[in-house]
Design a protein around this motif. Sequence first.
Motif, PDB file in Angstrom:
ATOM      1  N   TYR A  23       0.841  -1.196   0.000  1.00  0.00           N
ATOM      2  CA  TYR A  23       0.000   0.000   0.000  1.00  0.00           C
ATOM      3  C   TYR A  23       0.876   1.247   0.000  1.00  0.00           C
ATOM      4  CZ  TYR A  23       0.587   1.382   4.888  1.00  0.00           C
ATOM      5  OH  TYR A  23       1.093   1.829   6.076  1.00  0.00           O
ATOM      6  N   VAL A  24       0.382   2.254  -0.674  1.00  0.00           N
ATOM      7  CA  VAL A  24       1.076   3.540  -0.742  1.00  0.00           C
ATOM      8  C   VAL A  24       0.038   4.657  -0.605  1.00  0.00           C
ATOM      9  CG1 VAL A  24       3.029   2.759  -2.138  1.00  0.00           C
ATOM     10  CG2 VAL A  24       0.970   3.562  -3.262  1.00  0.00           C
ATOM     11  N   ARG A  25       0.512   5.805  -0.211  1.00  0.00           N
ATOM     12  CA  ARG A  25      -0.350   6.988  -0.124  1.00  0.00           C
ATOM     13  C   ARG A  25       0.064   7.953  -1.226  1.00  0.00           C
ATOM     14  NH1 ARG A  25       0.073   5.817   5.652  1.00  0.00           N
ATOM     15  NH2 ARG A  25      -2.040   5.703   6.444  1.00  0.00           N
ATOM     16  N   GLY A  26      -0.914   8.657  -1.769  1.00  0.00           N
ATOM     17  CA  GLY A  26      -0.620   9.622  -2.814  1.00  0.00           C
ATOM     18  C   GLY A  26      -1.478  10.855  -2.678  1.00  0.00           C
ATOM     19  N   THR A  27      -1.176  11.840  -3.507  1.00  0.00           N
ATOM     20  CA  THR A  27      -1.931  13.088  -3.544  1.00  0.00           C
ATOM     21  C   THR A  27      -2.305  13.372  -4.992  1.00  0.00           C
ATOM     22  OG1 THR A  27      -0.674  13.944  -1.668  1.00  0.00           O
ATOM     23  CG2 THR A  27      -1.879  15.550  -2.990  1.00  0.00           C
ATOM     24  N   THR A  29      -2.738  15.471  -8.010  1.00  0.00           N
ATOM     25  CA  THR A  29      -2.137  16.737  -8.437  1.00  0.00           C
ATOM     26  C   THR A  29      -2.870  17.340  -9.629  1.00  0.00           C
ATOM     27  OG1 THR A  29      -0.541  15.504  -9.755  1.00  0.00           O
ATOM     28  CG2 THR A  29       0.158  16.192  -7.563  1.00  0.00           C
ATOM     29  N   SER A  30      -3.666  16.533 -10.325  1.00  0.00           N
ATOM     30  CA  SER A  30      -4.423  17.027 -11.471  1.00  0.00           C
ATOM     31  C   SER A  30      -5.689  16.200 -11.614  1.00  0.00           C
ATOM     32  CB  SER A  30      -3.574  16.925 -12.743  1.00  0.00           C
ATOM     33  OG  SER A  30      -4.340  17.210 -13.887  1.00  0.00           O
ATOM     34  N   GLU A  31      -6.807  16.885 -11.923  1.00  0.00           N
ATOM     35  CA  GLU A  31      -8.089  16.194 -12.101  1.00  0.00           C
ATOM     36  C   GLU A  31      -8.293  15.705 -13.529  1.00  0.00           C
ATOM     37  OE1 GLU A  31     -11.383  18.597 -10.728  1.00  0.00           O
ATOM     38  OE2 GLU A  31     -10.085  19.507  -9.226  1.00  0.00           O
ATOM     39  N   ASP A  32      -7.967  16.550 -14.490  1.00  0.00           N
ATOM     40  CA  ASP A  32      -8.226  16.213 -15.890  1.00  0.00           C
ATOM     41  C   ASP A  32      -7.072  16.713 -16.742  1.00  0.00           C
ATOM     42  OD1 ASP A  32      -9.565  15.242 -18.083  1.00  0.00           O
ATOM     43  OD2 ASP A  32     -10.878  16.997 -18.288  1.00  0.00           O
ATOM     44  N   PRO A  33      -6.138  15.863 -17.105  1.00  0.00           N
ATOM     45  CA  PRO A  33      -6.119  14.423 -16.886  1.00  0.00           C
ATOM     46  C   PRO A  33      -5.721  14.095 -15.443  1.00  0.00           C
ATOM     47  CG  PRO A  33      -4.114  15.085 -17.996  1.00  0.00           C
ATOM     48  CD  PRO A  33      -4.972  16.322 -17.877  1.00  0.00           C
ATOM     49  N   LEU A  34      -6.226  12.946 -14.963  1.00  0.00           N
ATOM     50  CA  LEU A  34      -5.956  12.523 -13.594  1.00  0.00           C
ATOM     51  C   LEU A  34      -4.481  12.179 -13.439  1.00  0.00           C
ATOM     52  CD1 LEU A  34      -7.019  11.827 -10.776  1.00  0.00           C
ATOM     53  CD2 LEU A  34      -7.465   9.523 -11.617  1.00  0.00           C
ATOM     54  N   LYS A  35      -3.852  12.793 -12.418  1.00  0.00           N
ATOM     55  CA  LYS A  35      -2.462  12.494 -12.073  1.00  0.00           C
ATOM     56  C   LYS A  35      -2.346  12.456 -10.558  1.00  0.00           C
ATOM     57  CE  LYS A  35      -0.453  14.606 -16.174  1.00  0.00           C
ATOM     58  NZ  LYS A  35       0.486  15.596 -16.703  1.00  0.00           N
ATOM     59  N   ILE A  36      -1.547  11.507 -10.065  1.00  0.00           N
ATOM     60  CA  ILE A  36      -1.343  11.341  -8.627  1.00  0.00           C
ATOM     61  C   ILE A  36       0.154  11.249  -8.360  1.00  0.00           C
ATOM     62  CG2 ILE A  36      -1.724   9.816  -6.638  1.00  0.00           C
ATOM     63  CD1 ILE A  36      -4.366   8.978  -7.914  1.00  0.00           C
ATOM     64  N   THR A  37       0.598  11.951  -7.324  1.00  0.00           N
ATOM     65  CA  THR A  37       2.000  11.926  -6.921  1.00  0.00           C
ATOM     66  C   THR A  37       2.127  11.121  -5.634  1.00  0.00           C
ATOM     67  OG1 THR A  37       2.393  14.094  -7.878  1.00  0.00           O
ATOM     68  CG2 THR A  37       3.963  13.355  -6.233  1.00  0.00           C
ATOM     69  N   ILE A  38       3.120  10.228  -5.600  1.00  0.00           N
ATOM     70  CA  ILE A  38       3.383   9.456  -4.385  1.00  0.00           C
ATOM     71  C   ILE A  38       4.383  10.203  -3.506  1.00  0.00           C
ATOM     72  CG2 ILE A  38       4.370   7.322  -3.465  1.00  0.00           C
ATOM     73  CD1 ILE A  38       3.164   5.897  -5.879  1.00  0.00           C
ATOM     74  N   ASP A  39       5.487  10.616  -4.087  1.00  0.00           N
ATOM     75  CA  ASP A  39       6.454  11.439  -3.369  1.00  0.00           C
ATOM     76  C   ASP A  39       7.246  12.261  -4.390  1.00  0.00           C
ATOM     77  OD1 ASP A  39       8.667   9.887  -4.348  1.00  0.00           O
ATOM     78  OD2 ASP A  39       8.393   8.473  -2.711  1.00  0.00           O
ATOM     79  N   THR A  41      10.266  12.157  -5.291  1.00  0.00           N
ATOM     80  CA  THR A  41      11.320  11.484  -6.054  1.00  0.00           C
ATOM     81  C   THR A  41      10.774  10.687  -7.237  1.00  0.00           C
ATOM     82  OG1 THR A  41      11.242   9.519  -4.643  1.00  0.00           O
ATOM     83  CG2 THR A  41      12.763  11.295  -3.997  1.00  0.00           C
ATOM     84  N   MET A  42       9.456  10.463  -7.265  1.00  0.00           N
ATOM     85  CA  MET A  42       8.852   9.682  -8.359  1.00  0.00           C
ATOM     86  C   MET A  42       8.131  10.597  -9.331  1.00  0.00           C
ATOM     87  SD  MET A  42       7.149   6.264  -6.745  1.00  0.00           S
ATOM     88  CE  MET A  42       6.526   5.775  -8.338  1.00  0.00           C
TER      89      MET A  42
END
Length: 159
Positions: A23-27, A29-39, A41-42
Amino acid sequence: MSLIAAIKYVSRQGQQANQPTDYVRGTVTSEDPLKITIDDTMQELERQSLILTASVVERKIPVLAHKHYISTLSHTHTCPTGSTTPGLTGQYLGEESLVSEGANSTLQSENIICYENGEPLPVEDGYIVLNRKLESGDKVLMLSVSSGQLFIVLSREFE
């Protein structure tokens, strides 16, 4: 490092590499297009590497407001000692109140509210929003699968 310690270390690394999920947590960062950042460094995870579950996909239902109209509620009961007087005279709209004869039953869609955990769900453009879509800033809980090539977005995290 001794040979035994090195073998143990290599064995642990191999076991960790074979774990099918983590499991990881993310945030978001963008709705359209959908983007999620884990940390930091990635690189951002883009939509093609994300599998969305029902709890993070927008779901809404149309407001189907209505009231039931019953024309007559008046009735009496007969018993061995006589009969009762008429009760519940008039007309009845839904669960609101008795109204006088001839009331307009077309007064339909006021104050329709759905609740979840004691809080009213939002109503937007004639729809009750059961589940909103992911928005920038949302914290999410995910499972990393396929050696980190895919991520299953399980749910939002709440504080």
